[in-house]
Design an enzyme around this catalytic site. Structure first.
Site, PDB file in Angstrom:
ATOM      1  N   GLY A  92       0.781  -1.231   0.000  1.00  0.00           N
ATOM      2  CA  GLY A  92       0.000   0.000   0.000  1.00  0.00           C
ATOM      3  C   GLY A  92       0.810   1.277   0.000  1.00  0.00           C
ATOM      4  N   ASN A 117       9.977   6.392  -7.767  1.00  0.00           N
ATOM      5  CA  ASN A 117       8.648   5.922  -8.194  1.00  0.00           C
ATOM      6  C   ASN A 117       7.586   6.748  -7.480  1.00  0.00           C
ATOM      7  OD1 ASN A 117       6.130   4.217  -7.569  1.00  0.00           O
ATOM      8  ND2 ASN A 117       7.080   3.029  -9.202  1.00  0.00           N
ATOM      9  N   CYS A 143      -0.138   1.200  -9.953  1.00  0.00           N
ATOM     10  CA  CYS A 143      -0.548   1.197  -8.560  1.00  0.00           C
ATOM     11  C   CYS A 143      -2.053   1.429  -8.481  1.00  0.00           C
ATOM     12  CB  CYS A 143       0.203   2.234  -7.737  1.00  0.00           C
ATOM     13  SG  CYS A 143      -0.145   3.953  -8.164  1.00  0.00           S
ATOM     14  N   LYS A 159       5.328   3.318 -15.845  1.00  0.00           N
ATOM     15  CA  LYS A 159       5.196   1.897 -15.511  1.00  0.00           C
ATOM     16  C   LYS A 159       3.792   1.427 -15.828  1.00  0.00           C
ATOM     17  CE  LYS A 159       6.428  -1.362 -11.888  1.00  0.00           C
ATOM     18  NZ  LYS A 159       7.073  -1.472 -10.563  1.00  0.00           N
ATOM     19  N   GLY A 209       7.332 -11.868  -8.631  1.00  0.00           N
ATOM     20  CA  GLY A 209       8.204 -13.033  -8.597  1.00  0.00           C
ATOM     21  C   GLY A 209       8.033 -13.888  -9.837  1.00  0.00           C
ATOM     22  N   GLY A 233       9.507  -8.455 -13.881  1.00  0.00           N
ATOM     23  CA  GLY A 233       8.573  -9.525 -13.565  1.00  0.00           C
ATOM     24  C   GLY A 233       9.261 -10.856 -13.403  1.00  0.00           C
ATOM     25  N   GLY A 234       9.622 -11.206 -12.190  1.00  0.00           N
ATOM     26  CA  GLY A 234      10.112 -12.543 -11.896  1.00  0.00           C
ATOM     27  C   GLY A 234      11.513 -12.846 -12.338  1.00  0.00           C
ATOM     28  N   THR A 248      11.331  -8.494  -6.277  1.00  0.00           N
ATOM     29  CA  THR A 248      11.150  -9.592  -5.329  1.00  0.00           C
ATOM     30  C   THR A 248      12.446 -10.344  -5.077  1.00  0.00           C
ATOM     31  OG1 THR A 248       8.878  -9.794  -6.092  1.00  0.00           O
ATOM     32  CG2 THR A 248       9.763 -11.647  -4.859  1.00  0.00           C
TER      33      THR A 248
END
Lengths: 243, 320
Positions: free
Chosen positions: B74, B101, B132, B167, B219, B245-246, B268
């Site tokens: 959040g 960001n 977001c 983004k 992740g 992404g991952g 992540t």
């Protein structure tokens, strides 16, 4: 304090409370419940190699003048207070450990405790020790204890915090020194050391490095990271009504 | 060797290699900067900040997935003014570009944030987070709406000369449309993607696992989704793309470059290993030299479809 365990997990690393350490032997103790702990960790044997990262976070900060220490936990919180039990006993403090469990089968064996500690047990079903809640025992010791440390379910800690708030009035303790105002901001260590009650919170999922903000809890003066500003807090540092 | 992530902007946004820390992987960078030593990422994109302070979401905020994370943090932060007051001096001493960001619900707030950052010499760029949750839109990201995405980018562009990275959300029905619109509105680069909205049920099956019910997947589980978006938008925009992404290995980095990304971001994976982005950047350079590839741009877009007859790109989409 905590350790992170990097292998074999890649993302959210398990965070393990340090349950004991011995400087002379260079050993660290981790307490694991075989029923719920990570199988890879439980399977480690002597001479196996494992890598951990830490120490992370801030532990309990006992006032040097405290001679009588009350330690309170349930099964979930025991690993977070055990190191403090050892340290307090080694420092020559008188220690009373109050432990609560649903039944005798879940009571921590006394062999895991320092010999010098007084061990008092409460079980909800009365199968061992006091029948009833652990909280019913605390008032017996609150006058004796110079400080109290605790860990366990949030409901237990919140109830202890409520007891701690009323302690000064019940015991007629005078507040010395200048009043600095209702919202005085003290340095965290001094706040913690002055608190009669300090609590260690569990680390929920997160990076354990203070970055992801997944472990934040509401503090009286702003959010607090369990992994970095904690896991030990003075009870007045936390906004219990929002926990 | 350096890569310019904003080649169309005076001064550009130069990074020493193409592996960045993405938003969420390093908080506001102060802890990471103290821990890095010689292993520096190409740049650090901070966690999201907002105009007013935000407390963040109710706990639990995170849950582990078999192949990723579900999180709903959040954007807790003390507000941009406080972030800059406390942290900009540390950023100024860092040997790595800091991209901030920002997350906002309105064009007015976006403009305010961009103007405020425009005045900070320690800030190398701004990432406008369209992924977001937008509280004014019932929690749906701005990045789902073409017009809103365009207006948000215009608002940021009008307020700052900083390199502007926009983004994208993985939920956009047609990421190509959004990408074209934000590029035309003045974005210098696009980062793709933010977390994918999802949900877990608690063990007692009486509530959702997270405190706000919904969270975002990040992740390895997100990688195919992110690759799809990068692959699609790389066919329709000419500005650099930062694939997110991952990513946790050199193979992942190379996959995203092949799909059309100029650089990649790790979030992540950085939580588990803060040195990983820097190490992968070094590995990428070594791999490139060992394979006799003289320039980084030769790695970009190798997997994109081409017309057999003319050798140029043939735009495709998961929708067609």
């Amino acid at each position: 304090m905590h350790l992170r365990w990097p292998a074999p997990h890649g993302l959210l690393l398990p965070v393990l409370p340090v349950a004991g350490f011995e400087r002379t032997r260079g050993t660290i103790t981790l307490l694991l419940d075989e029923r719920t702990a990570l199988p890879d960790l439980v399977r480690l044997r002597p001479a196996d190699e494992a890598r951990f990262e830490g120490p992370l976070g801030r532990g309990f900060d006992i006032d040097a003048r405290a001679r009588h220490l009350l330690v309170v936990s349930d099964g979930e919180g025991f690993a977070r207070v055990r190191a403090a039990l050892d340290e307090a006993a080694a420092a020559g403090r008188q220690v009373t450990f109050l432990f609560g469990a649903p039944a005798a089968s879940e009571v921590v064996p006394s062999s895991l405790l320092p010999d010098e500690a007084e061990y008092v047990v409460a079980t909800e079903d009365g199968s061992l020790g006091h029948k009833g809640s652990l909280l019913e025992l605390v008032p017996v010791y609150e006058a004796w204890a110079d400080q109290c440390i605790a860990s366990g379910a949030t409901s237990l800690l919140a109830a202890l915090a409520e007891l701690a708030r009323g302690r000064d009035d019940r015991l007629g303790v005078a507040r010395l020194g200048r009043r600095r105002g209702r919202h005085a901001i003290a340095q965290p260590r001094a706040t913690r050391r002055r608190s009669w009650l300090q609590v260690a919170l569990p680390h929920e999922a997160g990076c354990a490095l203070g970055v992801c903000l997944g472990c934040v809890v509401p503090g009286s003066d702003g959010p607090l990271r369990v992994c970095r500003e904690g896991p030990a807090f003075g009870s007045s540092e936390l906004a219990w009504e929002r926990m | 060797m350096s890569i310019d992530l904003a080649p169309g902007r005076a001064g550009g946004l130069k990074v020493r290699h193409g592996v960045l820390v993405a938003a969420g992987g390093a908080g506001f960078a102060n802890e990471l900067l103290d821990a890095l030593g010689d292993v520096t990422p190409g740049a650090i994109i901070t966690s999201g900040t907002t105009r007013a302070p935000r407390r963040g979401n109710a706990r639990p905020r995170m849950a582990a997935l078999a192949d990723g994370l579900l999180s709903s943090v959040g954007h807790p932060n003390p507000g941009l003014d406080a972030v800059l007051r406390r942290l900009a001096p540390r950023w100024g001493r860092a040997d790595v570009p800091i991209i901030v960001n920002v997350c906002a619900d309105s064009a007015e707030d976006i403009g305010w944030l961009a103007r405020r950052l425009d005045m900070q010499p320690e800030v190398a760029g701004l990432e406008l987070d369209l992924a977001c949750a937008d509280r004014g839109r019932g929690g749906l990201p701005i990045g789902l709406d073409l017009e809103a995405s365009e207006l948000a980018t215009l608002a940021a562009r009008a307020a700052t000369d900083l390199p502007l990275v926009v983004k994208l959300s993985p939920l956009a029905l047609d990421a190509r449309e959004i990408a074209r619109a934000v590029a035309a509105a003045g974005a210098d680069a696009i980062s793709a993607v933010g977390p994918l909205p999802a949900l877990l049920i608690d063990d007692d099956r009486r509530r959702a696992r997270l405190g706000t019910s919904y969270g975002g997947i990040s992740g390895p589980a997100l990688k195919p989704v992110a690759l799809r978006v990068v692959y699609e938008i790389a066919q329709v925009v000419r500005i650099p793309i930062i694939g997110i992404g991952g990513i946790s290995s050199l193979d992942d980095v190379l996959d995203f470059l092949a799909a059309g990304a100029t650089a990649v971001g790790l979030a992540t994976a950085t939580l588990a290993d803060p040195t990983l982005p820097g190490r992968l950047g070094a590995e990428l350079e070594t791999w490139r030299r060992n394979h006799g590839i003289s320039e980084h741009r030769e790695l970009v877009g190798t997997a994109l479809p081409r017309r057999r007859d003319r050798g140029s790109l043939r735009a495709t989409s998961a929708l067609s």
